[in-house]
Structures are given as C-alpha cells and as structure tokens.
Enzyme design. Structure first.
Site, mmCIF file in Angstrom:
data_model
loop_
_atom_site.group_PDB
_atom_site.id
_atom_site.type_symbol
_atom_site.label_atom_id
_atom_site.label_comp_id
_atom_site.label_asym_id
_atom_site.label_seq_id
_atom_site.Cartn_x
_atom_site.Cartn_y
_atom_site.Cartn_z
ATOM 1 N N GLU A 1 -9.992 -9.266 2.602
ATOM 2 C CA GLU A 1 -9.108 -8.583 1.655
ATOM 3 C C GLU A 1 -9.900 -7.433 1.049
ATOM 4 O O GLU A 1 -11.130 -7.537 0.875
ATOM 5 C CB GLU A 1 -8.614 -9.530 0.558
ATOM 6 C CG GLU A 1 -7.794 -10.704 1.067
ATOM 7 C CD GLU A 1 -6.523 -10.320 1.802
ATOM 8 O OE1 GLU A 1 -6.043 -9.188 1.595
ATOM 9 O OE2 GLU A 1 -6.033 -11.126 2.600
ATOM 10 N N GLU B 1 -1.291 -1.392 -5.946
ATOM 11 C CA GLU B 1 -0.627 -1.720 -4.681
ATOM 12 C C GLU B 1 -1.439 -2.731 -3.874
ATOM 13 O O GLU B 1 -0.874 -3.568 -3.165
ATOM 14 C CB GLU B 1 -0.362 -0.459 -3.852
ATOM 15 C CG GLU B 1 -1.584 0.371 -3.516
ATOM 16 C CD GLU B 1 -1.913 1.416 -4.587
ATOM 17 O OE1 GLU B 1 -2.609 2.400 -4.224
ATOM 18 O OE2 GLU B 1 -1.479 1.263 -5.743
ATOM 19 N N ASP C 1 -5.575 -17.008 5.323
ATOM 20 C CA ASP C 1 -5.141 -16.257 6.509
ATOM 21 C C ASP C 1 -6.025 -16.569 7.718
ATOM 22 O O ASP C 1 -5.539 -16.614 8.855
ATOM 23 C CB ASP C 1 -5.150 -14.758 6.210
ATOM 24 C CG ASP C 1 -3.987 -14.350 5.304
ATOM 25 O OD1 ASP C 1 -3.215 -15.241 4.899
ATOM 26 O OD2 ASP C 1 -3.870 -13.152 4.991
ATOM 27 N N HIS D 1 -1.415 -12.839 0.433
ATOM 28 C CA HIS D 1 -2.536 -12.784 1.360
ATOM 29 C C HIS D 1 -3.760 -13.396 0.689
ATOM 30 O O HIS D 1 -3.990 -13.219 -0.506
ATOM 31 C CB HIS D 1 -2.851 -11.336 1.742
ATOM 32 C CG HIS D 1 -1.815 -10.709 2.614
ATOM 33 N ND1 HIS D 1 -2.133 -9.997 3.754
ATOM 34 C CD2 HIS D 1 -0.466 -10.695 2.535
ATOM 35 C CE1 HIS D 1 -1.020 -9.560 4.322
ATOM 36 N NE2 HIS D 1 0.006 -9.969 3.593
ATOM 37 N N ASP E 1 -11.043 -13.208 8.199
ATOM 38 C CA ASP E 1 -10.096 -12.271 7.609
ATOM 39 C C ASP E 1 -10.741 -11.694 6.351
ATOM 40 O O ASP E 1 -11.627 -12.320 5.748
ATOM 41 C CB ASP E 1 -8.778 -12.962 7.265
ATOM 42 C CG ASP E 1 -7.732 -11.978 6.759
ATOM 43 O OD1 ASP E 1 -7.329 -11.091 7.525
ATOM 44 O OD2 ASP E 1 -7.333 -12.090 5.585
#
Length: 229
Positions: A9, A52, A155, A150, A7
């Site tokens: 980010e 965000e 994850d 997250h 995963d």
C-alpha cells in the site's frame, strides 16, 4: 519451490514523483502451499497521506506517524524475501515502489527477473475478462467478504489463494518431488506382526469314485462330442 506472494500500500501511484510505500505484506509459499510464515509492516512515509489514497486503504498520517521508517526494516524484509520468485498482482507497480524504497536506503534493487505478475497470468487465461483482484476472486469462488478496504497482508492472503487457482488449482500440491513437502499426511502406523500359524493339512481335491462314475455317464449322453472327432 519457495515463492513469496506480496502486496503493498502506498501514498499514491508514482514513486518517482515522491509517493512512498506505507505497508507491505508477504506470504511464504513452498510448492504453492502457504507455510504460515509472513512478513508484515507499516512504514512512516515521511510525508502526508493524500485523501484519495487514504480512502483506498484507510491508513492515515496520524496512524503512520509512530511507525518505523522503511530503512529500519529493509534488512529484515530482504532476508525474508531471500532469492525466491516474488508474486504480485500488477507486479510492476509493487516492484517499482519496493525498489524505490531500496534505492533511498542505498541498497540494490530486486531483480525484475524474479517478478511473477498474476495480472499477466490471468490475462492469458481469461482474455477480455476483468482482471482486478476482486473480480478474479469472484471468478474462482475465493471468499473476500472480509475485504472492506485494501490491506497489504489481507490482499496478499487473497492473492496467494488466487495464484494457486491460476496455476492449476489445489492438485498442484500433489506433484512428486524429491524435497520434503511442507505438510504431509501422518505416516502410517506400523502393522502388528501376525501371530505364527501352524500348517493345515492339505484339502482333498481328487474326485471320488462316485463322482467319476456320474461324470462318465453324463459325457456318454453327448452325441458328436468334439473330443471324439
């Protein structure tokens, strides 16, 4: 079979518009059983973190400021990935960022033929259902109570559990294979050799004279015996 569940980010949604990868977490699985080997790293994206995006994963520009550049760990990451299939949730997103970072390092992209997308697998198994990692973990009873935000490695760990369930559950680890399993039950202890025993005399099984006499008397009372026809 070796597979890597991973995963990422990022600073946003589109690497073509300047968004960068800031974290990657990879879990090694063999025959869909985690081996304990992981690759995890944070990267300085060389740009500011949009609010965000930080709200999703909590990785601030200040936190990432002293982290290495992706290029500094690219070779180590590629060595860990090897030539294994790469499993990700909405895998096209993660492959897009991974290959964009490799391109910035003048390295060849990871072939998308290696991509295993758990969203596509879940869509085939549960058409019309919610397909987020949270929703699917809830469907399969995977504990995600510690997932406040997250995180790439967290994850990936959840996704590894979900992938096993999507592919048939824990019984898949019982498949017969010529290769040595990652983990197996301890070998049975050798059974101690039994002490030699002497021969016993044969037991008498022939009927006695008294038994033969009583049997003849009993049979003689049977009228219209089938053996007399």
């Amino acid at each position: 079979m070796r597979e890597i569940v991973f995963d990422t980010e990022t600073t946003g949604l589109d690497p073509q518009s300047g968004d960068r990868l800031v974290e990657i977490g990879c879990i090694e699985m063999v025959h869909r059983v985690p081996t304990g080997a992981v690759f995890h790293a944070y990267f300085n994206p060389e740009r500011s973190m949009p609010p965000e995006a930080e709200a999703v994963h909590g990785l601030s520009s200040a936190f990432l400021a002293d982290k290495p550049l992706f290029a500094q760990h690219a070779a180590e990451l590629l060595a860990f990935l090897g030539d294994a299939p790469l499993v990700a949730h909405n895998a096209g997103f993660d492959f897009g960022f991974l290959n964009a970072e490799l391109a910035l390092c003048n390295l060849p992209p990871v072939d998308r033929s290696r991509m295993v997308d758990t969203v596509a697998i879940a869509r085939r198994k549960h058409p019309g259902a919610k397909l987020s990692l949270d929703a699917l973990c809830s469907r399969y009873g995977i504990d995600r109570s510690h997932r406040v935000r997250h995180g790439a490695l967290l994850d990936a760990e959840l996704l590894a559990q979900l992938y096993v369930e999507l592919m048939g559950g824990r019984q898949i680890g019982l498949e017969l294979t010529a290769e040595a399993p990652v983990s197996q039950a301890p070998a049975a202890l050798p059974v101690a050799a039994a002490a030699p025993r002497g021969l016993r005399p044969p037991r008498p099984h022939a009927p006695s004279a008294d038994e033969l006499s009583r049997h003849a008397a009993f049979v003689g009372k049977i009228s219209d015996a089938i053996w007399l026809r």
